[in-house]
Write an enzyme that holds these catalytic residues in place. Structure first.
Site, short mmCIF file in Angstrom:
data_model
loop_
_atom_site.label_atom_id
_atom_site.label_comp_id
_atom_site.label_asym_id
_atom_site.label_seq_id
_atom_site.Cartn_x
_atom_site.Cartn_y
_atom_site.Cartn_z
N LYS A 182 0.82 -1.22 0.00
CA LYS A 182 0.00 0.00 0.00
C LYS A 182 0.85 1.27 0.00
O LYS A 182 0.48 2.26 -0.60
CB LYS A 182 -0.98 0.01 1.18
CG LYS A 182 -2.05 -1.05 1.01
CD LYS A 182 -3.29 -0.80 1.83
CE LYS A 182 -4.36 -1.80 1.42
NZ LYS A 182 -5.59 -1.72 2.17
N LYS A 221 -10.73 -2.89 -3.75
CA LYS A 221 -11.58 -1.70 -3.85
C LYS A 221 -10.82 -0.51 -4.40
O LYS A 221 -11.38 0.38 -5.00
CB LYS A 221 -12.05 -1.27 -2.46
CG LYS A 221 -13.00 -2.15 -1.76
CD LYS A 221 -13.46 -1.39 -0.51
CE LYS A 221 -13.51 -2.23 0.73
NZ LYS A 221 -12.33 -2.10 1.59
N LYS A 275 -4.63 -9.31 -6.47
CA LYS A 275 -5.96 -9.56 -5.88
C LYS A 275 -6.94 -8.45 -6.28
O LYS A 275 -6.53 -7.30 -6.53
CB LYS A 275 -5.87 -9.72 -4.37
CG LYS A 275 -5.73 -8.44 -3.59
CD LYS A 275 -6.14 -8.62 -2.13
CE LYS A 275 -6.24 -7.25 -1.49
NZ LYS A 275 -7.27 -7.07 -0.54
N1 AQP Z 1 -9.75 -10.12 -3.49
C1 AQP Z 1 -10.18 -10.61 -2.34
N2 AQP Z 1 -10.52 -11.91 -2.22
C2 AQP Z 1 -10.98 -12.40 -1.04
N3 AQP Z 1 -11.12 -11.66 0.08
C3 AQP Z 1 -10.78 -10.35 -0.01
N4 AQP Z 1 -10.79 -9.35 0.89
C4 AQP Z 1 -10.37 -8.20 0.30
N5 AQP Z 1 -10.07 -8.43 -0.98
C5 AQP Z 1 -10.31 -9.76 -1.20
C6 AQP Z 1 -11.22 -9.49 2.27
O1 AQP Z 1 -12.19 -8.48 2.54
C7 AQP Z 1 -12.08 -8.10 3.91
C8 AQP Z 1 -12.06 -6.61 4.04
O2 AQP Z 1 -10.94 -6.01 3.48
P1 AQP Z 1 -10.58 -4.50 3.85
O3 AQP Z 1 -11.50 -3.54 3.24
O4 AQP Z 1 -10.44 -4.33 5.30
O5 AQP Z 1 -9.17 -4.31 3.23
P2 AQP Z 1 -8.46 -5.03 2.07
O6 AQP Z 1 -8.17 -6.45 2.42
O7 AQP Z 1 -7.27 -4.19 1.75
O8 AQP Z 1 -9.57 -5.00 0.91
P3 AQP Z 1 -9.55 -4.20 -0.41
O9 AQP Z 1 -10.81 -4.45 -1.14
O10 AQP Z 1 -8.28 -4.48 -1.14
O11 AQP Z 1 -9.63 -2.72 0.12
P4 AQP Z 1 -8.68 -1.49 -0.13
O12 AQP Z 1 -8.44 -1.47 -1.61
O13 AQP Z 1 -9.44 -0.31 0.39
O14 AQP Z 1 -7.43 -1.75 0.63
C9 AQP Z 1 -10.83 -8.79 4.47
O15 AQP Z 1 -11.25 -9.94 5.19
C10 AQP Z 1 -10.09 -9.20 3.24
O16 AQP Z 1 -9.29 -10.35 3.45
#
Ligand code: AQP
Length: 342
Positions: free
Chosen positions: A118, A204, A201
């Protein structure tokens, strides 16, 4: 000395950044709902304090917090049976995070791959909060002495760090206070990959909206994103082994399997020998059938933001009732005087 038995309790959270995407839904929210129905106490959080580790416009943050609450509820999370709240309404999260900042070691934080991903090349300019993120996450979990945390695979390292913090706290203060929380990383969608790049992966915050399915996407957008999803030119194989060196194909099969609640073997058997020209529309139809009712319900809930705020406030009261006595015990263990009349 006999080991302490901890009451089973599930905790997990998601950041209110941008829109919920399919990976969050399949890897997290859908499984939160399944665990809610297992007869264990479930505590689900909207981690707004985590969201601000990168800049958020305040109005967007409020909107994303309500939209995530709507996404949880529309996916089947029942705010009566589960505790649903936004993190900043329970002050114990930030208070315990400070204590854990003093327990965790800098060397542990330096190993966290999510910070490296990040912060990227500009790590010197990342917020201190982004660096300390895993310590706040450990506080989120251990403030409730949670025994199980359903998450996607990307969070495994942070869960290991949570256990390290719990173990060091227990050791340093000679107590058996925190449980060794178990990550629950199960199913076929623990790591949903980007639709544009099978090695990344789905996220968001990916700058490409075409890389992900948002829960708020309409049927046409979902169909178009799957149609344009990157794949190879081969027909689908007859066995799972045949997907070994085909990350994009494997990703789409896993998404189908998770949405259909079938093992990937059954999906491969159904589409064996077919090309993506046949598989992608079937996947899009399935995704629309599963996701459209959720999107519709989210839109209905978002029409009444005051009701969402009421639900979050009520959830925060219930969460705080669990957290405060645990935090009081922690302060006593650490040696803080608590003499203010309450
Ligand atoms: N691609 C994915 N596949 C399976 N699980 C996923 N999670 C995120 N992406 C995937 C799971 O969603 C939960 C919440 O995630 P978060 O919002 O706390 O942060 P993150 O993991 O960093 O998710 P994002 O979507 O990638 O958000 P941003 O881009 O804002 O950082 C967690 O349980 C995560 O494992």
């Amino acid at each position: 000395m006999t080991a302490t038995t901890f009451t089973p309790r599930v905790f997990s959270g998601i950041q209110p950044t941008n829109h919920l995407q399919l990976g969050n839904y399949l890897g997290a929210v859908k499984r939160f709902v399944e665990m809610q129905n297992n007869g264990i106490e479930t505590v689900y959080c909207i981690v707004d304090l985590h969201a601000i580790t990168t800049w958020q416009d305040p109005a967007d943050l409020r909107h994303a917090t309500r939209e995530l609450a709507a996404g949880y509820i529309a996916s089947g999370l029942d705010p009566e049976r589960s505790i649903l709240f936004n993190q900043s309404q329970v002050p114990g999260h930030a208070q315990l995070a400070w204590i854990f900042n003093c327990v965790a070691r800098v060397g542990w934080m330096n190993r966290m791959t999510q910070f490296k991903d990040k912060a990227g090349k500009n790590a010197e300019n990342a917020s201190l909060g982004l660096y300390a993120y895993p310590s706040l996450m450990a506080a989120d979990i251990l403030l409730y002495k949670a025994t199980q945390v359903p998450v996607g695979e990307d969070q495994k390292q942070h869960l290991e760090l949570t256990r390290d913090i719990a173990a060091k706290f227990n050791h340093d203060f000679k107590v058996d206070f925190f449980p060794m929380t178990e990550p629950v990383i199960e199913g076929t969608a623990t790591r949903v990959m980007s639709l544009r790049d099978g090695s990344k992966k789905m996220s968001k915050s990916d700058p490409s909206d075409a890389s992900r399915i948002n829960l708020t996407d309409d049927a046409d957008t979902i169909a178009q994103k799957f149609r344009k999803a990157r794949t190879d030119a081969e027909p689908l194989p007859g066995t799972i082994d045949g997907l070994k060196d085909r990350p994009e194909a494997r990703n789409l099969i896993n998404i189908y399997a998770a949405l259909a609640e079938q093992p990937p073997e059954a999906v491969v058997a159904e589409f064996a020998g077919k090309g993506f020209g046949a598989f992608k529309p079937a996947l899009a139809d399935l995704a629309v059938a599963r996701l459209s009712p959720i999107a519709d319900e989210m839109a209905r809930l978002m029409a009444d933001p005051a009701e969402i705020d009421r639900i979050l406030g009520n959830g925060a009261e219930r969460a705080n009732a669990i957290a405060q006595p645990i935090l009081n015990d922690i302060y006593d263990i650490v040696g803080m005087i608590r003499s203010r009349p309450v």
